[in-house]
Design a protein around this motif. Structure first.
Motif, mmCIF file in Angstrom:
data_model
loop_
_atom_site.group_PDB
_atom_site.id
_atom_site.type_symbol
_atom_site.label_atom_id
_atom_site.label_comp_id
_atom_site.label_asym_id
_atom_site.label_seq_id
_atom_site.Cartn_x
_atom_site.Cartn_y
_atom_site.Cartn_z
ATOM 1 N N ALA A 184 0.839 -1.194 0.000
ATOM 2 C CA ALA A 184 0.000 0.000 0.000
ATOM 3 C C ALA A 184 0.874 1.244 0.000
ATOM 4 O O ALA A 184 1.905 1.295 0.679
ATOM 5 N N ALA A 185 0.455 2.246 -0.769
ATOM 6 C CA ALA A 185 1.201 3.503 -0.840
ATOM 7 C C ALA A 185 0.242 4.644 -1.128
ATOM 8 O O ALA A 185 -0.699 4.497 -1.904
ATOM 9 N N MET A 186 0.498 5.796 -0.499
ATOM 10 C CA MET A 186 -0.290 6.997 -0.697
ATOM 11 C C MET A 186 0.475 7.970 -1.588
ATOM 12 O O MET A 186 1.688 8.131 -1.440
ATOM 13 N N PHE A 187 -0.243 8.608 -2.526
ATOM 14 C CA PHE A 187 0.370 9.568 -3.440
ATOM 15 C C PHE A 187 -0.308 10.926 -3.303
ATOM 16 O O PHE A 187 -1.502 11.013 -3.050
ATOM 17 N N GLU A 188 0.496 11.972 -3.520
ATOM 18 C CA GLU A 188 -0.024 13.336 -3.436
ATOM 19 C C GLU A 188 -1.019 13.613 -4.551
ATOM 20 O O GLU A 188 -2.044 14.264 -4.346
ATOM 21 N N ARG A 190 3.118 12.156 7.290
ATOM 22 C CA ARG A 190 1.813 12.758 7.050
ATOM 23 C C ARG A 190 0.889 12.591 8.253
ATOM 24 O O ARG A 190 0.158 13.508 8.626
ATOM 25 N N ALA A 191 0.904 11.400 8.848
ATOM 26 C CA ALA A 191 0.047 11.162 10.010
ATOM 27 C C ALA A 191 0.411 12.091 11.156
ATOM 28 O O ALA A 191 -0.467 12.589 11.877
ATOM 29 N N ALA A 192 1.705 12.349 11.328
ATOM 30 C CA ALA A 192 2.148 13.271 12.385
ATOM 31 C C ALA A 192 1.609 14.673 12.113
ATOM 32 O O ALA A 192 1.171 15.376 13.039
ATOM 33 N N HIS A 210 -6.703 3.264 8.809
ATOM 34 C CA HIS A 210 -7.361 4.538 9.094
ATOM 35 C C HIS A 210 -6.535 5.719 8.591
ATOM 36 O O HIS A 210 -7.088 6.742 8.164
ATOM 37 N N ALA A 211 -5.206 5.578 8.613
ATOM 38 C CA ALA A 211 -4.354 6.647 8.080
ATOM 39 C C ALA A 211 -4.523 6.770 6.566
ATOM 40 O O ALA A 211 -4.609 7.881 6.030
ATOM 41 N N TYR A 212 -4.579 5.643 5.875
ATOM 42 C CA TYR A 212 -4.786 5.694 4.427
ATOM 43 C C TYR A 212 -6.151 6.292 4.091
ATOM 44 O O TYR A 212 -6.280 7.091 3.146
ATOM 45 N N ALA A 213 -7.174 5.914 4.844
ATOM 46 C CA ALA A 213 -8.502 6.481 4.607
ATOM 47 C C ALA A 213 -8.493 7.991 4.833
ATOM 48 O O ALA A 213 -9.111 8.749 4.076
ATOM 49 N N GLU A 214 -7.776 8.430 5.855
ATOM 50 C CA GLU A 214 -7.672 9.864 6.122
ATOM 51 C C GLU A 214 -6.927 10.566 4.996
ATOM 52 O O GLU A 214 -7.285 11.681 4.589
ATOM 53 N N GLY A 215 -5.880 9.907 4.470
ATOM 54 C CA GLY A 215 -5.135 10.489 3.369
ATOM 55 C C GLY A 215 -5.991 10.682 2.134
ATOM 56 O O GLY A 215 -5.910 11.724 1.458
ATOM 57 N N TRP A 264 -1.125 15.411 10.429
ATOM 58 C CA TRP A 264 -2.568 15.393 10.657
ATOM 59 C C TRP A 264 -2.884 15.423 12.148
ATOM 60 O O TRP A 264 -3.853 16.064 12.574
ATOM 61 N N GLN A 265 -2.074 14.748 12.942
ATOM 62 C CA GLN A 265 -2.301 14.754 14.390
ATOM 63 C C GLN A 265 -2.088 16.146 14.963
ATOM 64 O O GLN A 265 -2.810 16.563 15.872
ATOM 65 N N ARG A 266 -1.127 16.867 14.418
ATOM 66 C CA ARG A 266 -0.929 18.246 14.876
ATOM 67 C C ARG A 266 -2.120 19.119 14.513
ATOM 68 O O ARG A 266 -2.388 20.130 15.162
ATOM 69 N N ASP A 267 -2.841 18.699 13.467
ATOM 70 C CA ASP A 267 -4.059 19.419 13.062
ATOM 71 C C ASP A 267 -5.289 18.970 13.851
ATOM 72 O O ASP A 267 -6.384 19.492 13.639
ATOM 73 N N GLY A 268 -5.101 17.965 14.712
ATOM 74 C CA GLY A 268 -6.207 17.505 15.544
ATOM 75 C C GLY A 268 -6.765 16.143 15.210
ATOM 76 O O GLY A 268 -7.701 15.680 15.869
ATOM 77 N N TRP A 269 -6.217 15.487 14.184
ATOM 78 C CA TRP A 269 -6.688 14.141 13.843
ATOM 79 C C TRP A 269 -6.180 13.150 14.869
ATOM 80 O O TRP A 269 -4.981 13.093 15.150
#
Length: 229
Positions: free
Chosen positions: A7-11, A165-167, A125-130, A169-174
């Motif tokens: 699995a990989a996330m792309f911009e 990226r997850a870090a 859940h991180a991929y879904a958030e992405g 998002w967490q700083r943004d409140g996720w």
């Protein structure tokens, strides 16, 4: 034959689409590749069509026909809505689980479909958030003998660092799946390293990263899991 889920996330959709084309050119069947994108095919009309269809069809309904072009996986892109994510374009083997084996509704959500494919809960859940935030997710089923080649292609075409990226998002409140922080990675403890998974279970289980060192850069960009039989 041992199968892996990569699995990989792309911009961008374009970067992921280029990776798909390369994968298919190297012999990976399009039936073993799946793409879920929140940016359509790069055309504003596609997003507008998806948004309009969702408003009329209701969350979770399959809402489109083919919107892709060319051959292979990208020719089969269709519009659908995913609970918690929104309207996306998607194609490939993961879509069958998203649509509930023909029921026509993505009732289980993207994270649930990913965990069914062997992805750990935190990463799913991180991929879904992405995807919800506008990214494009590629998942590939492949024999373990070919996993390194597939990983190199995904990294070479711009796969993102999921922990980084997850870090952000967490700083943004996720909150993700956990509010705790891993001492190994400095990110959510939901994103398991091989070391922490081994300490927890003592062996490779469904949802565990297949990596001798999950902290190396490529493993932060491409997750490799044991694919369920």
């Amino acid at each position: 034959m041992t199968m892996r889920t990569l699995a990989a996330m792309f911009e961008s959709y374009d970067a992921a689409a280029t990776a798909v084309t390369k994968l298919e050119a190297t012999g990976v069947p399009h039936s073993d590749i799946s793409l879920v994108s929140n940016k359509g095919n790069g055309e504003s009309e596609t997003r507008a069509t998806a948004d309009h269809a969702v408003s009329g069809a209701g969350t979770g309904a399959t809402i489109g026909t083919l919107v892709g072009g060319g051959a292979g996986l990208l020719a089969g892109l269709g519009l659908m809505a995913i609970p918690g994510v929104g309207p996306v374009v998607a194609a490939g083997w993961l879509v069958a689980t998203l649509t509930g084996a023909g029921v026509g509704a993505a009732a289980g959500g993207l994270a649930g479909s990913l965990t069914d494919a062997g992805v750990s809960d935190g990463d799913a859940h991180a991929y879904a958030e992405g995807v919800r935030r506008g990214g494009t997710l590629l998942t590939v089923r492949v024999d373990e003998a070919r996993s390194d080649d597939v990983e190199r292609i995904l990294v070479g075409h711009g796969a993102l660092d999921l922990d980084e990226r997850a870090a952000d998002w967490q700083r943004d409140g996720w909150a993700g799946e956990s509010n705790t922080v891993s001492s190994d990675t400095g990110t959510s403890a939901g994103f398991e390293t091989q070391a922490s998974a081994t300490d927890r279970a003592g062996e490779i289980d469904k949802g565990t990263l297949i990596r001798s060192d999950a902290r190396r850069p490529s493993a932060r960009r491409v997750r490799i899991y044991d694919h369920p039989v």
